[in-house]
Scaffold this active site. Structure first.
Site, PDB file in Angstrom:
ATOM      1  N   ASN A 117       6.167  -9.011  12.478  1.00 37.35           N
ATOM      2  CA  ASN A 117       4.769  -8.672  12.219  1.00 37.35           C
ATOM      3  C   ASN A 117       4.063  -9.762  11.428  1.00 37.35           C
ATOM      4  O   ASN A 117       2.882 -10.049  11.661  1.00 37.35           O
ATOM      5  CB  ASN A 117       4.686  -7.344  11.461  1.00 37.35           C
ATOM      6  CG  ASN A 117       5.136  -6.168  12.292  1.00 37.35           C
ATOM      7  OD1 ASN A 117       5.172  -6.225  13.516  1.00 37.35           O
ATOM      8  ND2 ASN A 117       5.508  -5.085  11.634  1.00 37.35           N
ATOM      9  N   SER A 135     -10.430   6.149   2.119  1.00 36.87           N
ATOM     10  CA  SER A 135      -9.783   6.206   3.422  1.00 36.87           C
ATOM     11  C   SER A 135     -10.358   7.354   4.231  1.00 36.87           C
ATOM     12  O   SER A 135     -10.400   8.498   3.757  1.00 36.87           O
ATOM     13  CB  SER A 135      -8.264   6.408   3.255  1.00 36.87           C
ATOM     14  OG  SER A 135      -7.616   6.509   4.512  1.00 36.87           O
ATOM     15  N   LEU A 163      -0.378  -0.538  14.762  1.00 29.76           N
ATOM     16  CA  LEU A 163       0.566  -0.517  15.890  1.00 29.76           C
ATOM     17  C   LEU A 163       0.727   0.892  16.448  1.00 29.76           C
ATOM     18  O   LEU A 163       1.671   1.159  17.203  1.00 29.76           O
ATOM     19  CB  LEU A 163       1.927  -1.077  15.454  1.00 29.76           C
ATOM     20  CG  LEU A 163       1.933  -2.547  15.038  1.00 29.76           C
ATOM     21  CD1 LEU A 163       3.320  -2.975  14.593  1.00 29.76           C
ATOM     22  CD2 LEU A 163       1.426  -3.438  16.166  1.00 29.76           C
ATOM     23  N   ALA A 164      -0.204   1.782  16.093  1.00 28.77           N
ATOM     24  CA  ALA A 164      -0.170   3.158  16.592  1.00 28.77           C
ATOM     25  C   ALA A 164       1.213   3.774  16.381  1.00 28.77           C
ATOM     26  O   ALA A 164       1.837   4.305  17.309  1.00 28.77           O
ATOM     27  CB  ALA A 164      -0.583   3.211  18.063  1.00 28.77           C
ATOM     28  N   SER A 176      -1.953   2.147  10.640  1.00 22.63           N
ATOM     29  CA  SER A 176      -1.444   2.378  11.993  1.00 22.63           C
ATOM     30  C   SER A 176      -2.007   1.394  13.024  1.00 22.63           C
ATOM     31  O   SER A 176      -2.390   1.796  14.121  1.00 22.63           O
ATOM     32  CB  SER A 176      -1.726   3.817  12.445  1.00 22.63           C
ATOM     33  OG  SER A 176      -0.851   4.214  13.472  1.00 22.63           O
ATOM     34  N   ASP A 232       0.833  -1.200   0.000  1.00 18.79           N
ATOM     35  CA  ASP A 232       0.000   0.000   0.000  1.00 18.79           C
ATOM     36  C   ASP A 232       0.869   1.252   0.000  1.00 18.79           C
ATOM     37  O   ASP A 232       1.843   1.350   0.746  1.00 18.79           O
ATOM     38  CB  ASP A 232      -0.900   0.012   1.237  1.00 18.79           C
ATOM     39  CG  ASP A 232      -1.782   1.245   1.276  1.00 18.79           C
ATOM     40  OD1 ASP A 232      -2.808   1.269   0.567  1.00 18.79           O
ATOM     41  OD2 ASP A 232      -1.445   2.196   2.014  1.00 18.79           O
ATOM     42  N   TYR A 236       2.821  10.447  -0.554  1.00 24.76           N
ATOM     43  CA  TYR A 236       3.927  10.027   0.312  1.00 24.76           C
ATOM     44  C   TYR A 236       5.244  10.442  -0.341  1.00 24.76           C
ATOM     45  O   TYR A 236       5.668   9.879  -1.342  1.00 24.76           O
ATOM     46  CB  TYR A 236       3.910   8.521   0.543  1.00 24.76           C
ATOM     47  CG  TYR A 236       2.689   7.992   1.274  1.00 24.76           C
ATOM     48  CD1 TYR A 236       1.832   8.839   1.964  1.00 24.76           C
ATOM     49  CD2 TYR A 236       2.397   6.633   1.277  1.00 24.76           C
ATOM     50  CE1 TYR A 236       0.721   8.353   2.634  1.00 24.76           C
ATOM     51  CE2 TYR A 236       1.291   6.131   1.947  1.00 24.76           C
ATOM     52  CZ  TYR A 236       0.457   6.995   2.621  1.00 24.76           C
ATOM     53  OH  TYR A 236      -0.651   6.497   3.277  1.00 24.76           O
TER      54      TYR A 236
END
Length: 318
Positions: A289, A149, A203-204, A201, A49, A54
């Site tokens: 992960n 999004s 995992l913040a 996010s 993604d 970006y």
């Protein structure tokens, strides 16, 4: 690696996916970023993604080079548009969709984007114009499926109610043990309409790895210590939040998982989540992960984790 469908589409994606916000083409050195991409493929992660904004195209250019030579049917590629690419280029107008899509295809060095996503809702453009332009993109063969999004629920409903246009198959919200707002409206609405979640996010921004000690400065090689990558972390680095995260470590240990794996497994417990996007800066993070895809956790441990993070409170992201 487990795979799940995007809503009612034919796309099957790995439940752990690789993202590129603030990292590839930006805060992570190119050789290390390429090693992360290689590690993702080595561990059967097939969903990549990114977004045009970006690094103002830098992440897409990096991925275009990193993916060159790999079989196009070995991965699912997603990108987004909406945010400014220049003083005059932004939004979801017909003109912008056509222009930004072609630019993304060129940077990514591909003929088709598997999932093209509206990065936010465009209040300045009629929804009908946006949906008609996106539908033409699908009909042209340049895009396979559509997503969005962080759209408000009423705009999602309006788009899904339209006839004669291509349908959305995915939603990309922020969602984690520290940010559960999608559970209020977005997840139920999407689940009822064949739209899956791709979580950003989960995992913040690394906080849910447990590496930030509330009594110590951030590790020098961490995102929170980076000028390029820490700009959106203030709300996550408050002391009550960091203390709550430390309390999660024994629960993860009881489950036989790292805290990152535990947090990802919590996100994936939700059936409407198709994939959790991780933003790894090191190959070993990708490997750690990826292991969350097969984690089996006692629901009672998740319930205890939810009680702990609820006490920390949620704050609107910057």
């Amino acid at each position: 690696m487990q795979c799940r469908h995007f809503g009612n589409s034919e796309l099957r994606v790995s439940v752990i996916s690789l993202g590129s916000w603030l990292t590839y083409g930006g805060g992570v050195e190119a050789e290390q970023a390429r090693a992360c991409v290689d590690a993702a493929f080595d561990h059967q992660i097939n969903f990549i993604d990114t977004a045009n904004v970006y690094g103002r195209g830098a992440a897409e250019r990096f991925l275009g080079e990193a993916l060159k030579g790999r079989s196009r049917d070995s991965y699912v590629l997603a990108t987004k548009l909406y945010f400014p690419m220049s003083d005059s280029d932004r939004g979801l107008s017909r003109q912008q969709i056509e222009k930004q899509l072609d630019a993304s295809l060129e940077r990514l060095q591909t003929d088709v984007i598997d999932l093209y996503q509206c990065h936010r809702f465009d209040e300045a453009t009629p929804l009908e114009e946006t949906m008609e332009a996106l539908t033409r993109a699908v009909e042209s063969g340049k895009v396979r499926y559509l997503g969005f999004s962080e759209w408000p629920a009423d705009k999602i409903e309006a788009a899904l109610a339209m006839t004669g246009v291509a349908r959305f198959v995915s939603s990309q919200p922020q969602y984690s043990l520290l940010w559960r707002k999608p559970e209020e409206q977005i997840i139920p609405l999407c689940a009822a309409n064949g739209v899956s979640q791709i979580v950003w996010s989960p995992l913040a921004q690394g906080v849910l790895t447990g590496k930030y000690d509330p009594d110590q400065p951030p590790p020098r090689d961490s995102r929170a210590a980076s000028n390029e990558m820490s700009g959106w972390m203030d709300w996550l680095m408050e002391r009550p939040t960091l203390e709550a995260v430390q309390q999660l470590k024994p629960l993860a240990a009881e489950a036989g998982l790292s805290l990152a794996q535990f947090a990802l497994a919590w996100v994936l417990r939700e059936p409407n989540v198709a994939s959790a996007i991780v933003g790894a800066s090191r190959p070993r993070q990708v490997v750690d992960n990826a292991a969350a895809a097969d984690a089996r956790v006692d629901p009672e441990l998740f319930a205890k984790a939810e009680a702990i993070t609820a006490r920390a409170g949620q704050h609107e992201p910057a």
